[in-house]
Design a protein around this motif. Structure first.
Motif, PDB file in Angstrom:
ATOM      1  N   ARG A 287     -12.388  64.056  38.628  1.00 51.26           N
ATOM      2  CA  ARG A 287     -11.147  65.451  38.982  1.00 51.26           C
ATOM      3  C   ARG A 287     -10.175  64.968  38.075  1.00 51.26           C
ATOM      4  NH1 ARG A 287     -13.522  68.014  44.298  1.00 51.26           N
ATOM      5  NH2 ARG A 287     -15.565  69.419  43.591  1.00 51.26           N
ATOM      6  N   GLU A 288      -9.969  64.153  38.445  1.00 49.74           N
ATOM      7  CA  GLU A 288      -8.362  63.029  38.227  1.00 49.74           C
ATOM      8  C   GLU A 288      -8.162  63.420  36.775  1.00 49.74           C
ATOM      9  OE1 GLU A 288      -6.445  62.213  40.085  1.00 49.74           O
ATOM     10  OE2 GLU A 288      -7.199  62.130  42.037  1.00 49.74           O
ATOM     11  N   ARG A 289      -8.937  63.255  35.831  1.00 45.90           N
ATOM     12  CA  ARG A 289      -8.906  63.390  34.155  1.00 45.90           C
ATOM     13  C   ARG A 289      -8.690  62.032  33.955  1.00 45.90           C
ATOM     14  NH1 ARG A 289     -11.075  68.297  32.202  1.00 45.90           N
ATOM     15  NH2 ARG A 289     -11.205  70.049  33.621  1.00 45.90           N
ATOM     16  N   PHE A 290      -8.686  60.980  33.909  1.00 49.71           N
ATOM     17  CA  PHE A 290      -8.225  59.775  33.529  1.00 49.71           C
ATOM     18  C   PHE A 290      -8.280  59.701  32.240  1.00 49.71           C
ATOM     19  CE2 PHE A 290      -9.695  58.749  38.057  1.00 49.71           C
ATOM     20  CZ  PHE A 290      -7.952  58.633  38.153  1.00 49.71           C
ATOM     21  N   ASP A 291      -7.187  59.354  31.418  1.00 48.27           N
ATOM     22  CA  ASP A 291      -7.116  58.839  30.058  1.00 48.27           C
ATOM     23  C   ASP A 291      -7.408  57.323  29.967  1.00 48.27           C
ATOM     24  OD1 ASP A 291      -5.414  61.239  29.195  1.00 48.27           O
ATOM     25  OD2 ASP A 291      -3.677  60.151  30.892  1.00 48.27           O
TER      26      ASP A 291
END
Length: 325
Positions: A63-67
């Protein structure tokens, strides 16, 4: 987590406008608490008991949507490679970066070849990876410091339990791989020698080291203190910051002791020492035997001759030398 610390701190120092999250096993979180801004626990390696916990942990990370995801450790085999691939798929970063070795696992979008490094040590390999990204390293020495409250608790312990027996030496007879264990009877012989010199001796460990610690204390005689499964990780760090020397197998506590600056005598299989020997700001002595079966190709097959061949007398002399210096 100790060996990746120089790379982690270099990344954080170089890119202060980036939100960095460090994902590691739960026990490591206590060791580096306060050293990184965003610290997340991941129960690894997976098992049936923790399956639902791991699923929730991975879902929160997704859910953090890491790059970017940067992996800072060796990939030891096919099982580890498959597990890491599953973690990356679950977290789903836009870009993954990691090391590829002679084992041939290329698991990342960007794979840095370990063969480009002049050193096979884990610390240097991680620093080589981040340098390939244009990030200069600020240190190649892991360092740790215990919490003040933990030091105070251990100071009180010394006053109550080890009166008149300073300096003190800590022994750790455990570690995740049985092949890395120095025989318990050797630890007992070492404890007897140290106590005979008027030194305090403490045996530490977790739940899995309870039996080994009990056997050492029973065979070493009166005056050896058994602290196995009685201290938190912070208390262990507080204890190690106060003692005069530490002796242990290839293990997490050995790296912790070294990073704290405690004089260390580390007992290693020769081939492991090249890649995973402890580093830190204090005096470190790595001992290994030179038996003919080196290099070892059967790391998980049980106790090895090379560890049993390390004589207690050799370790005893190394400990005294560390204390004198």
């Amino acid at each position: 987590l100790i060996m990746p610390l120089p790379a982690i701190e270099s990344l954080q120092a170089y890119s202060t406008n980036v939100h960095w999250t460090v994902v590691t096993r739960p026990p490591n979180c206590e060791v580096v608490r306060g050293r990184v801004g965003d610290l997340r626990a991941l129960n690894w390696p997976p098992d049936v008991v923790h399956a639902s916990i791991i699923a929730r942990q991975l879902l929160r990370l997704r859910r953090e949507r890491f790059d970017v995801a940067i992996h800072l450790y060796d990939i030891s085999g096919l099982k580890g490679a498959l597990g890491l691939k599953a973690v990356l798929a679950a977290i789903n970063p836009r870009l993954s970066i990691g090391r590829t070795s002679s084992r041939g696992f290329r698991l990342f979008d960007v794979n840095w070849d370990e063969g480009q490094s002049n050193s096979p040590h884990e610390v240097d390999l991680n620093l080589g990876l981040i340098r390939s990204l244009g990030v200069p390293h600020i240190t190649d020495t892991p360092t740790l410091a215990p919490e003040h409250s933990a030091v105070q608790r251990m100071v009180k312990f010394f006053k109550e339990r080890l009166v008149g027996t300073t300096p003190c030496v800590v022994l750790f007879p455990g570690g995740t791989q049985l092949a890395n264990h120095w025989p318990v009877e050797h630890y007992a012989a070492l404890a007897r020698k140290l106590h005979g010199e008027g030194l305090g001796v403490c045996v530490i460990g977790g739940r899995t080291e309870v039996n080994a610690a009990r056997r050492i204390v029973e065979n070493a005689g009166n005056g050896v203190c058994n602290l196995a499964d009685r201290l938190s990780m912070q208390d262990v760090m507080g204890l190690l910051s106060l003692v005069s020397a530490y002796v242990g197998n290839a293990s997490g506590p050995t790296h912790v002791a070294a990073a704290l600056g405690t004089p260390c005598v580390a007992l290693y299989r020769r081939n492991d020492a090249k890649r995973c020997s402890p580093r830190g700001p204090g005096r470190i002595r790595v001992l290994h035997s030179a038996v003919e079966c080196i290099p070892c190709e059967r790391a998980g097959s049980g106790r090895h001759t090379c560890m049993a061949a390390l004589a207690p007398e050799m370790v005893f002399e190394a400990v005294l030398e560390s204390i004198r210096s």
